[in-house]
Every structure is written in structure tokens, then in C-alpha cells.
Motif scaffolding. Structure first.
Motif, short mmCIF file in Angstrom:
data_model
loop_
_atom_site.label_atom_id
_atom_site.label_comp_id
_atom_site.label_asym_id
_atom_site.label_seq_id
_atom_site.Cartn_x
_atom_site.Cartn_y
_atom_site.Cartn_z
N THR A 17 34.55 29.32 26.88
CA THR A 17 33.82 30.59 26.90
C THR A 17 34.67 31.71 26.33
N ALA A 18 35.97 31.71 26.64
CA ALA A 18 36.86 32.78 26.21
C ALA A 18 37.30 32.66 24.76
N CYS A 19 37.19 31.49 24.18
CA CYS A 19 37.81 31.28 22.86
C CYS A 19 36.88 30.70 21.79
N PHE A 20 35.74 30.13 22.18
CA PHE A 20 34.85 29.50 21.20
C PHE A 20 33.84 30.54 20.72
N GLY A 21 33.98 30.98 19.47
CA GLY A 21 33.14 32.04 18.96
C GLY A 21 31.84 31.56 18.33
N ASN A 22 30.92 32.49 18.18
CA ASN A 22 29.62 32.21 17.55
C ASN A 22 29.80 32.27 16.04
N SER A 23 30.45 31.26 15.50
CA SER A 23 30.87 31.29 14.09
C SER A 23 29.73 30.99 13.12
N VAL A 24 28.63 30.42 13.61
CA VAL A 24 27.52 30.06 12.72
C VAL A 24 26.39 31.06 12.81
N GLN A 25 25.72 31.14 13.98
CA GLN A 25 24.55 32.00 14.10
C GLN A 25 24.85 33.45 13.76
N LEU A 26 26.02 33.93 14.20
CA LEU A 26 26.40 35.32 13.97
C LEU A 26 27.52 35.46 12.95
N GLY A 27 28.46 34.52 12.97
CA GLY A 27 29.61 34.62 12.09
C GLY A 27 29.26 34.57 10.62
N ILE A 28 28.35 33.68 10.24
CA ILE A 28 27.99 33.56 8.83
C ILE A 28 27.30 34.82 8.31
N PRO A 29 26.29 35.36 9.00
CA PRO A 29 25.70 36.60 8.50
C PRO A 29 26.66 37.79 8.50
N VAL A 30 27.58 37.85 9.48
CA VAL A 30 28.58 38.93 9.48
C VAL A 30 29.48 38.81 8.25
N ALA A 31 29.95 37.60 7.99
CA ALA A 31 30.82 37.39 6.82
C ALA A 31 30.09 37.70 5.52
N ALA A 32 28.84 37.25 5.42
CA ALA A 32 28.09 37.47 4.19
C ALA A 32 27.78 38.95 3.98
N ALA A 33 27.40 39.65 5.05
CA ALA A 33 26.98 41.05 4.92
C ALA A 33 28.16 42.01 4.78
N VAL A 34 29.25 41.72 5.47
CA VAL A 34 30.36 42.67 5.53
C VAL A 34 31.48 42.29 4.57
N LEU A 35 31.71 41.02 4.35
CA LEU A 35 32.88 40.57 3.60
C LEU A 35 32.56 40.01 2.22
N GLY A 36 31.28 39.83 1.93
CA GLY A 36 30.89 39.37 0.60
C GLY A 36 31.06 37.88 0.40
N GLU A 37 30.79 37.44 -0.83
CA GLU A 37 30.80 36.01 -1.14
C GLU A 37 32.18 35.39 -0.96
N ALA A 38 33.23 36.11 -1.40
CA ALA A 38 34.59 35.57 -1.27
C ALA A 38 34.98 35.44 0.20
N GLY A 39 34.62 36.43 1.00
CA GLY A 39 34.91 36.35 2.43
C GLY A 39 34.12 35.26 3.11
N LEU A 40 32.88 35.09 2.70
CA LEU A 40 32.04 34.04 3.27
C LEU A 40 32.63 32.67 2.99
N ALA A 41 33.18 32.48 1.81
CA ALA A 41 33.76 31.18 1.46
C ALA A 41 34.91 30.82 2.40
N ILE A 42 35.75 31.81 2.71
CA ILE A 42 36.86 31.55 3.63
C ILE A 42 36.32 31.28 5.04
N HIS A 43 35.32 32.07 5.43
CA HIS A 43 34.75 31.88 6.77
C HIS A 43 34.14 30.49 6.91
N LEU A 44 33.50 30.01 5.89
CA LEU A 44 32.87 28.69 5.97
C LEU A 44 33.89 27.58 6.15
N THR A 45 35.10 27.76 5.63
CA THR A 45 36.14 26.75 5.88
C THR A 45 36.54 26.75 7.35
N ILE A 46 36.54 27.94 7.97
CA ILE A 46 36.80 28.01 9.41
C ILE A 46 35.69 27.32 10.18
#
Length: 325
Positions: free
Chosen positions: A103-132
Motif C-alpha cells: 500500500t505504501a510503495c506500489f503506485g498506480n503506474s498504469v491507470q493514472l501514471g500513463i496519462p500523467v506521463a503523457a500529458a505532463v512529460l510528453g512522448e519522451a517522458g512517456l517512453a521512460i515511464h513505460l519501461t518502469i
């Protein structure tokens, strides 16, 4: 934050509300609906998603420095939460410290993380996020499954229900960890990946269809769990889990990333924002799996998701200040 991210949060909230309303009106039938949905996710949909992800990973294209900056502190933080809970907090089940660590360490990397990366960090940021994302569930779920199964095996040995010999204890833990609805599909997917034989088109389409159900099913499960267990503010315990997830984890990743690994600009922003994401739905599946802390986990996920609207802009500003300093 960008409008698209806020809309994503709102849509997620509405799906959770639909799950709560459906359970409240008994549209999903009598009985333990939350556990039924959790079992469906754990035994059908999540394994399909994990197997397909593992079978398609391209290890040669991984940004290993950014991944190390994210995962090494995350693993360390999870183990720290486990040790703290084992030594300082009395629990009814030996699985509870592992559930709290998730609960303390497992983040919502898909449902929320992907749209955050795409909207705020752009395509290059999204590519790095997707490897995570590609390693996120694979590694964290495996690590905590092994920890919980070892804790349960030790507890059984203390009660005289199993052989307490170290070798047999480790053997039983390894067997329970591998033959598990989360870990087994990961291992199978990695073996397929290493073999180079690929997945037949029909099987791949089946996996795609099953995997696409994970996100909405888990959000509905969160709403059902809120109805079934209620919103429980457990005081400092739940507040600490939310604080670790939204504030401590991104701070540790920022320090390690910038001052230890020397990450700058976009890669640093990506890993910090990945660490700053609210708790995901997998901790609830974990709590359901081991039948412990379901109410606390549900409440912590809900609170961290709501508060993320405030903490996300804060961490974006902090990273920008650090990089520009």
C-alpha cells in the motif's frame, strides 16, 4: 496539472462510484462480492496482463540508470515498511506487514501514471515511464509475494503446523511463491521471451482482451470494497501509509536520482513522478488474497488518489527547482 490528467482522475472516481453504487444496490448479487471480483482479477485478468508484459519486454532498450533510481529505493522502502511493521505493530496475520508495504510503495503506474506521463512529460517522458511500468508489477509483486509467503511459512512452523527446518522452510516458501497466480505467469512470460518463439496470434489476442479488463475491474472492486468494508480512518497507521507513498518515496527517489546517479531534467522528472503516484489497485488485490487489512488498504488508496491532485504539482515544482538550481 493538465486538464487531461484531471479528467482521468475524475473518470476513475466515477468508475469507483459506480462500483460502490452497484454494491450498495446489490446489483452484483449477495455474498462477498469484493472477494469474488478480487479472485477474478487475481486468477484470470492480472495473470494474462503480466504474462503478456513479460513475454514482450525488450531488455536491450531499457534505460537502466533511470530504472535503478526508481526501483532500488522502492525495494528498500518496501522492506523498511515490512521491518517496521514487524517490530513495532501487532498484527493478526503475518501477511499484514507485506500488505502495508504494498500500500505504501506500489503506485498506480498504469491507470493514472500513463496519462500523467503523457500529458505532463510528453512522448519522451512517456517512453521512460513505460519501461518502469514494464517492470513495476513484475518485480514488486514478486518481491512482496516471497516476503509474505516466507512470513506465513514461519508462522506455520511456530505453530507446529509445518517443518521448521530452515532448508524445508525456504523450499516451501519458494514453492508457494512460484506456484502463485502472480509470479507463475511472470516466470512463464520471461521464459517465452527468452526462447524467442513468440506467442501465437490467437493466444496474444486472448491475453490482450483479458488484460484490458484489469483496470476497470480493479476500479469497480475498489468501489465495492468501499461499500463492503466502509471508509476506515485508522489514525496514524493509514496516514503514515499515505505520507510514505506521496511524500517520502518521491523525496528518496529525488535524492538518489539527482545526487547519487546524477540524473537531470526529463529522466529525473519521470522517476520522481512515478514514485509520487498514489497507491494502485494491486495492494487491494494483495489484501484480498491474504484476507487482511482490506478496509485500511481501500481507504489508503482512496485518500492517496484524492491528495495526489495537490502533491503532483508540488513535486513537479520541486524537480524543476532542483534541476534549475
Amino acid at each position: 496539472m493538465a486538464t487531461s490528467v484531471l479528467l482521468k482522475l475524475l473518470a476513475m472516481g466515477l468508475i469507483v462510484a459506480l462500483g460502490w453504487g452497484a454494491a450498495r444496490l446489490r446489483w452484483l448479487g449477495p455474498g462477498d462480492v469484493a472477494r469474488t471480483l478480487s479472485n477474478a482479477a487475481f486468477y484470470l485478468f492480472v495473470p494474462a496482463l503480466l504474462f503478456r508484459t513479460a513475454s514482450r519486454m525488450d531488455f536491450s532498450a531499457m534505460p537502466w540508470s533511470a530504472l535503478a533510481v526508481f526501483f532500488v529505493p522502492t525495494w528498500a522502502m518496501m522492506l523498511a515498511v515490512v521491518v517496521w511493521n514487524q517490530r513495532r505493530v501487532a498484527h493478526a496475520s503475518p501477511a499484514a506487514p507485506g500488505v502495508r508495504a504494498m500500500t505504501a510503495c506500489f503506485g498506480n503506474s498504469v491507470q493514472l501514471g500513463i496519462p500523467v506521463a503523457a500529458a505532463v512529460l510528453g512522448e519522451a517522458g512517456l517512453a521512460i515511464h513505460l519501461t518502469i511500468v514494464s517492470l513495476h508489477a513484475l518485480t514488486l509483486l514478486t518481491l512482496m509475494t516471497a516476503q509474505v509467503e516466507l512470513a506465513l511459512a514461519r508462522d506455520r512452523a511456530r505453530q507446529g503446523l509445518a517443518d521448521g527446518h530452515l532448508g524445508r522452510l525456504l523450499r516451501d516458501t519458494a514453492r508457494a511463491t512460484v506456484i502463485h497466480p502472480v509470479v507463475l505467469p511472470i516466470i512463464a512470460g520471461l521464459l517465452v521471451n527468452a526462447s524467442g518463439i513468440g506467442v501465437p496470434s490467437l493466444i496474444d489476442e486472448l491475453l490482450v482482451q483479458l488484460g484490458q479488463a484489469v483496470v476497470p475491474l480493479c476500479l469497480v472492486l475498489l468501489g465495492v470494497s468501499l461499500n463492503q468494508y466502509g471508509f476506515v480512518f485508522t489514525g496514524r497507521g493509514m496516514a503514515a501509509l499515505v505520507m510514505v507513498k506521496l511524500m517520502v518515496m518521491p523525496a528518496v527517489v529525488l535524492v538518489v536520482g539527482h545526487w547519487v546517479f546524477g540524473l537531470e531534467a526529463l529522466p529525473l522528472t519521470v522517476v520522481v513522478m512515478a514514485a509520487a503516484l498514489p497507491s494502485g489497485s494491486n495492494p487491494l488485490l494483495f489484501a484480498q488474497r491474504y484476507q487482511v487489512l482490506e478496509a485500511e488498504t481501500t481507504s489508503a488508496i482512496t485518500v492517496s488518489t484524492l491528495v495526489f491532485v495537490l502533491t503532483a504539482p508540488f513535486w513537479l515544482a520541486v524537480v524543476a527547482w532542483v534541476v534549475g538550481a
